[in-house]
Design a protein around this motif. Structure first.
Motif, mmCIF file in Angstrom:
data_model
loop_
_atom_site.group_PDB
_atom_site.id
_atom_site.type_symbol
_atom_site.label_atom_id
_atom_site.label_comp_id
_atom_site.label_asym_id
_atom_site.label_seq_id
_atom_site.Cartn_x
_atom_site.Cartn_y
_atom_site.Cartn_z
ATOM 1 N N GLU A 35 62.329 17.458 15.874
ATOM 2 C CA GLU A 35 63.583 16.841 16.298
ATOM 3 C C GLU A 35 63.403 15.339 16.522
ATOM 4 O OE1 GLU A 35 65.008 18.895 19.723
ATOM 5 O OE2 GLU A 35 65.254 20.808 18.671
ATOM 6 N N TYR A 36 62.171 14.929 16.772
ATOM 7 C CA TYR A 36 61.884 13.513 17.004
ATOM 8 C C TYR A 36 61.452 12.792 15.723
ATOM 9 C CZ TYR A 36 61.936 14.375 22.048
ATOM 10 O OH TYR A 36 62.317 14.698 23.330
ATOM 11 N N LEU A 37 60.823 13.507 14.794
ATOM 12 C CA LEU A 37 60.257 12.884 13.598
ATOM 13 C C LEU A 37 61.347 12.394 12.650
ATOM 14 C CD1 LEU A 37 57.381 15.427 12.824
ATOM 15 C CD2 LEU A 37 57.263 13.309 14.170
ATOM 16 N N LYS A 38 61.026 11.308 11.927
ATOM 17 C CA LYS A 38 61.960 10.757 10.933
ATOM 18 C C LYS A 38 61.221 10.544 9.608
ATOM 19 C CE LYS A 38 64.752 8.499 14.478
ATOM 20 N NZ LYS A 38 65.288 7.227 15.015
ATOM 21 N N PRO A 39 61.956 10.604 8.488
ATOM 22 C CA PRO A 39 61.313 10.566 7.169
ATOM 23 C C PRO A 39 60.482 9.312 6.891
ATOM 24 C CG PRO A 39 63.574 11.323 6.974
ATOM 25 C CD PRO A 39 63.410 10.854 8.384
ATOM 26 N N ASP A 40 60.813 8.187 7.531
ATOM 27 C CA ASP A 40 60.072 6.951 7.261
ATOM 28 C C ASP A 40 58.969 6.689 8.293
ATOM 29 O OD1 ASP A 40 61.784 6.463 9.372
ATOM 30 O OD2 ASP A 40 62.277 4.415 8.738
ATOM 31 N N TRP A 41 58.659 7.665 9.119
ATOM 32 C CA TRP A 41 57.706 7.454 10.214
ATOM 33 C C TRP A 41 56.254 7.548 9.773
ATOM 34 C CZ3 TRP A 41 58.942 9.632 15.729
ATOM 35 C CH2 TRP A 41 60.008 8.887 16.268
ATOM 36 N N SER A 42 55.443 6.772 10.451
ATOM 37 C CA SER A 42 53.986 6.854 10.342
ATOM 38 C C SER A 42 53.472 7.520 11.617
ATOM 39 C CB SER A 42 53.390 5.454 10.190
ATOM 40 O OG SER A 42 51.988 5.515 10.109
ATOM 41 N N ALA A 58 53.862 17.398 7.689
ATOM 42 C CA ALA A 58 53.807 16.437 6.582
ATOM 43 C C ALA A 58 55.129 16.264 5.827
ATOM 44 C CB ALA A 58 52.692 16.834 5.609
ATOM 45 N N PRO A 59 55.892 17.324 5.570
ATOM 46 C CA PRO A 59 57.139 17.130 4.800
ATOM 47 C C PRO A 59 58.209 16.335 5.537
ATOM 48 C CG PRO A 59 56.420 19.442 4.766
ATOM 49 C CD PRO A 59 55.620 18.752 5.822
ATOM 50 N N PHE A 60 58.030 16.099 6.833
ATOM 51 C CA PHE A 60 59.093 15.502 7.635
ATOM 52 C C PHE A 60 58.877 14.020 7.942
ATOM 53 C CE2 PHE A 60 58.800 20.020 8.427
ATOM 54 C CZ PHE A 60 60.113 20.442 8.267
ATOM 55 N N VAL A 61 57.758 13.441 7.454
ATOM 56 C CA VAL A 61 57.442 12.030 7.741
ATOM 57 C C VAL A 61 56.879 11.360 6.488
ATOM 58 C CG1 VAL A 61 56.998 12.459 10.191
ATOM 59 C CG2 VAL A 61 55.106 12.609 8.556
ATOM 60 N N ARG A 62 56.742 10.029 6.576
ATOM 61 C CA ARG A 62 56.190 9.275 5.436
ATOM 62 C C ARG A 62 54.686 9.510 5.296
ATOM 63 N NH1 ARG A 62 53.920 4.269 5.087
ATOM 64 N NH2 ARG A 62 54.541 3.743 7.206
ATOM 65 N N GLU A 63 53.966 9.408 6.426
ATOM 66 C CA GLU A 63 52.521 9.613 6.369
ATOM 67 C C GLU A 63 51.996 10.084 7.714
ATOM 68 O OE1 GLU A 63 49.912 6.292 6.105
ATOM 69 O OE2 GLU A 63 50.911 5.169 7.711
ATOM 70 N N ILE A 64 50.879 10.807 7.658
ATOM 71 C CA ILE A 64 50.161 11.209 8.871
ATOM 72 C C ILE A 64 48.704 10.836 8.704
ATOM 73 C CG2 ILE A 64 49.447 13.113 10.365
ATOM 74 C CD1 ILE A 64 51.950 14.612 9.557
ATOM 75 N N VAL A 65 48.173 10.133 9.678
ATOM 76 C CA VAL A 65 46.735 9.899 9.776
ATOM 77 C C VAL A 65 46.218 10.888 10.808
ATOM 78 C CG1 VAL A 65 44.914 8.259 10.370
ATOM 79 C CG2 VAL A 65 46.987 7.459 9.209
ATOM 80 N N ALA A 66 45.286 11.728 10.414
ATOM 81 C CA ALA A 66 44.798 12.783 11.298
ATOM 82 C C ALA A 66 43.290 12.637 11.483
ATOM 83 C CB ALA A 66 45.136 14.150 10.719
ATOM 84 N N ARG A 105 51.078 0.358 15.298
ATOM 85 C CA ARG A 105 51.151 0.854 13.925
ATOM 86 C C ARG A 105 51.979 2.129 13.791
ATOM 87 N NH1 ARG A 105 46.040 2.859 10.069
ATOM 88 N NH2 ARG A 105 47.340 3.991 8.567
ATOM 89 N N PHE A 106 51.998 2.977 14.818
ATOM 90 C CA PHE A 106 52.532 4.323 14.657
ATOM 91 C C PHE A 106 53.851 4.540 15.402
ATOM 92 C CE2 PHE A 106 47.933 4.676 14.083
ATOM 93 C CZ PHE A 106 47.889 5.281 12.827
ATOM 94 N N ASP A 107 54.722 5.338 14.772
ATOM 95 C CA ASP A 107 55.985 5.729 15.396
ATOM 96 C C ASP A 107 55.786 6.913 16.340
ATOM 97 O OD1 ASP A 107 58.049 4.072 13.743
ATOM 98 O OD2 ASP A 107 56.731 4.985 12.238
ATOM 99 N N ALA A 108 54.779 7.725 16.071
ATOM 100 C CA ALA A 108 54.482 8.871 16.929
ATOM 101 C C ALA A 108 52.983 9.133 16.927
ATOM 102 C CB ALA A 108 55.226 10.120 16.449
ATOM 103 N N VAL A 109 52.489 9.586 18.064
ATOM 104 C CA VAL A 109 51.103 10.033 18.181
ATOM 105 C C VAL A 109 51.123 11.464 18.713
ATOM 106 C CG1 VAL A 109 48.890 9.736 19.375
ATOM 107 C CG2 VAL A 109 50.149 7.729 18.565
ATOM 108 N N LEU A 110 50.361 12.338 18.080
ATOM 109 C CA LEU A 110 50.245 13.728 18.516
ATOM 110 C C LEU A 110 48.849 13.955 19.087
ATOM 111 C CD1 LEU A 110 51.729 15.532 15.352
ATOM 112 C CD2 LEU A 110 52.959 14.386 17.212
ATOM 113 N N GLY A 111 48.800 14.525 20.285
ATOM 114 C CA GLY A 111 47.531 14.908 20.905
ATOM 115 C C GLY A 111 47.677 16.329 21.407
ATOM 116 N N LEU A 112 47.311 17.301 20.589
ATOM 117 C CA LEU A 112 47.614 18.706 20.851
ATOM 118 C C LEU A 112 46.351 19.482 21.224
ATOM 119 C CD1 LEU A 112 49.955 19.019 17.758
ATOM 120 C CD2 LEU A 112 50.617 18.501 20.121
#
Length: 205
Positions: A35-42, A58-66, A105-112
């Protein structure tokens, strides 16, 4: 750091085979995050393990660095991405201090399932705040070690001494909320699927 890396390198194959413990909660966390992610997000995910969540988003954003400290975890994650034909997730071994991870650099950071494994939570939250763009979101799902069964709490130090458990901190819900506020975050979503864990989306302010 070296001890943690060795533990997770050794555990990687077993971890990859382990099923999700609470599939319904996991799917809800995925849905809320999207619900927070956007197609152009890093997006950055640290402590990504074998990459399942990064690949799911992955299908919901531009790129993910993991990233993950374990080479073995990254190896498995990279193989899964190749098999699935997913090209916008970039897996790399390392920590939040990797030189490629630059401020704002990033629109979102995930720490799960990672914050309770960190020795310097305030320092990590400060780094996440620095990496996020203004208004960016930090999504975390965290075990509350202070709330788990007493028997398990007493068993953890014994298991650590024989190499069967990694470092864990005694994180509580209020401790985490206070640490987020101190680091410059405002909680936007707060859900506890059970008393032993919490899922939080916080925004950089």
């Amino acid at each position: 750091m070296k001890e943690s890396k060795a533990f997770w390198d050794k555990a990687a194959a077993r971890y990859a085979r382990s099923p999700v413990k609470d599939e319904a909660s996991y799917q809800k966390k995925l849905a809320i995050t999207r619900e927070y992610l956007k197609p152009d997000w890093s997006v950055l995910e640290f402590g990504c393990g074998t990459g399942s969540t990064a690949l799911a988003h992955a299908p919901f954003v531009r790129e993910i660095v993991a990233t993950d400290i374990s080479d073995a975890m990254i190896e498995i994650a990279t193989a899964k991405a190749t098999e699935a034909g997913i090209t916008n997730v970039h897996f790399q071994q390392g920590t939040l201090n990797h030189p490629d991870l630059t401020p704002n650099r990033f629109d979102a950071v995930l720490g799960l399932n990672i914050l309770h494994l960190l020795e310097d939570l305030p320092g990590v939250l400060a780094t996440i705040h620095r990496l996020l763009k203004s208004g960016g979101v930090f999504v975390s799902s965290t075990a509350l070690v202070s709330e788990i069964n007493l028997v398990w709490r007493l068993a953890i130090p014994v298991m650590q001494r024989v190499g069967l458990a990694p470092y864990v901190n005694r994180l509580g819900r209020q401790d985490l909320l206070q640490a987020l506020a101190t680091a410059g975050f405002e909680v936007d979503y707060d859900w506890q699927p059970g008393k032993e864990s919490v899922f939080i989306v916080a925004r950089k302010v």
